[in-house]
Motif scaffolding. Structure first.
Motif, mmCIF file in Angstrom:
data_model
loop_
_atom_site.group_PDB
_atom_site.id
_atom_site.type_symbol
_atom_site.label_atom_id
_atom_site.label_comp_id
_atom_site.label_asym_id
_atom_site.label_seq_id
_atom_site.Cartn_x
_atom_site.Cartn_y
_atom_site.Cartn_z
ATOM 1 N N LYS A 218 4.876 7.321 -1.848
ATOM 2 C CA LYS A 218 5.416 7.039 -0.523
ATOM 3 C C LYS A 218 4.636 5.886 0.095
ATOM 4 O O LYS A 218 3.413 5.851 0.058
ATOM 5 C CB LYS A 218 5.339 8.278 0.352
ATOM 6 N N PHE B 173 3.073 3.304 2.953
ATOM 7 C CA PHE B 173 2.565 3.304 4.314
ATOM 8 C C PHE B 173 3.454 2.323 5.075
ATOM 9 O O PHE B 173 3.302 1.119 4.988
ATOM 10 C CB PHE B 173 1.108 2.831 4.365
ATOM 11 N N LYS C 113 0.845 -1.194 0.000
ATOM 12 C CA LYS C 113 0.000 0.000 0.000
ATOM 13 C C LYS C 113 0.879 1.242 0.000
ATOM 14 O O LYS C 113 1.900 1.291 0.682
ATOM 15 C CB LYS C 113 -0.910 0.012 1.224
ATOM 16 N N SER C 114 0.437 2.238 -0.784
ATOM 17 C CA SER C 114 1.192 3.492 -0.820
ATOM 18 C C SER C 114 0.253 4.657 -1.113
ATOM 19 O O SER C 114 -0.882 4.483 -1.546
ATOM 20 C CB SER C 114 2.286 3.417 -1.885
ATOM 21 N N ARG C 115 0.772 5.836 -0.915
ATOM 22 C CA ARG C 115 0.032 7.048 -1.235
ATOM 23 C C ARG C 115 0.116 7.298 -2.732
ATOM 24 O O ARG C 115 0.876 6.648 -3.450
ATOM 25 C CB ARG C 115 0.625 8.227 -0.467
ATOM 26 N N ARG D 197 11.291 3.185 1.286
ATOM 27 C CA ARG D 197 10.134 3.975 1.705
ATOM 28 C C ARG D 197 9.292 4.489 0.545
ATOM 29 O O ARG D 197 8.287 5.136 0.770
ATOM 30 C CB ARG D 197 10.598 5.152 2.555
#
Length: 149
Positions: free
Chosen positions: A89, A91, A83-85, A123
């Motif tokens: 970036k 999570f 999962k990421s933004r 990250r």
């Protein structure tokens, strides 16, 4: 006093070297702690046979490491979904533990100390090269792709 080193000692020499040191240093420290033996004919012969065994073992270890690198190259690149933004970036982060888990899921056994990440953790999404070093001076890069779910 002449001695033969059984370990690498900084400032003195490396394994197998014959060096001259003060008698007290040899008798009271180096020999009792197993770092050296006195230089005589028997110890020289024993060291030569031991050195031959060590070289054979090292050749076998290098061959095994090269075979493991071939296994790793067959499964590379490794893809990890997380999962990421929207900016890319993550999570949380991806570390050696997650990469190790993905590699073992693909059927290759790898130890944690054999893998190295440049920044210790990942990250952001993208492509990263991880170093796989199964033996000293034998290594390769593994392409790891981090993709957003």
């Amino acid at each position: 006093m002449k001695i033969i080193l059984l370990k690498d000692i900084p400032g003195l020499g490396q394994f197998g070297n014959t060096v001259t040191v003060k008698a007290g240093y040899a008798r009271n420290y180096l020999v009792p702690y197993g770092m050296a033996v006195f230089c005589n004919v028997n110890n020289i012969k024993e060291l030569q046979s031991k050195n031959h065994e060590i070289q054979l073992k090292e050749k076998i270890d290098i061959k095994n490491a090269q075979l493991r690198i071939l296994q790793i190259k067959k499964i590379s690149p490794i893809t990890i979904f997380t999962k990421s933004r929207e900016t890319g970036k993550l999570f949380g982060s991806i570390g050696l533990k997650e990469i190790l888990h993905e590699i073992t899921e693909l059927g290759v056994s790898v130890e944690k100390h054999e893998l190295m990440i440049a920044d210790n953790v990942i990250r952001k999404t993208g492509k990263y090269y991880i170093i796989f070093q199964p033996y000293t001076h034998v290594s390769c890069y593994i392409l790891v792709r981090i993709i957003a779910q």
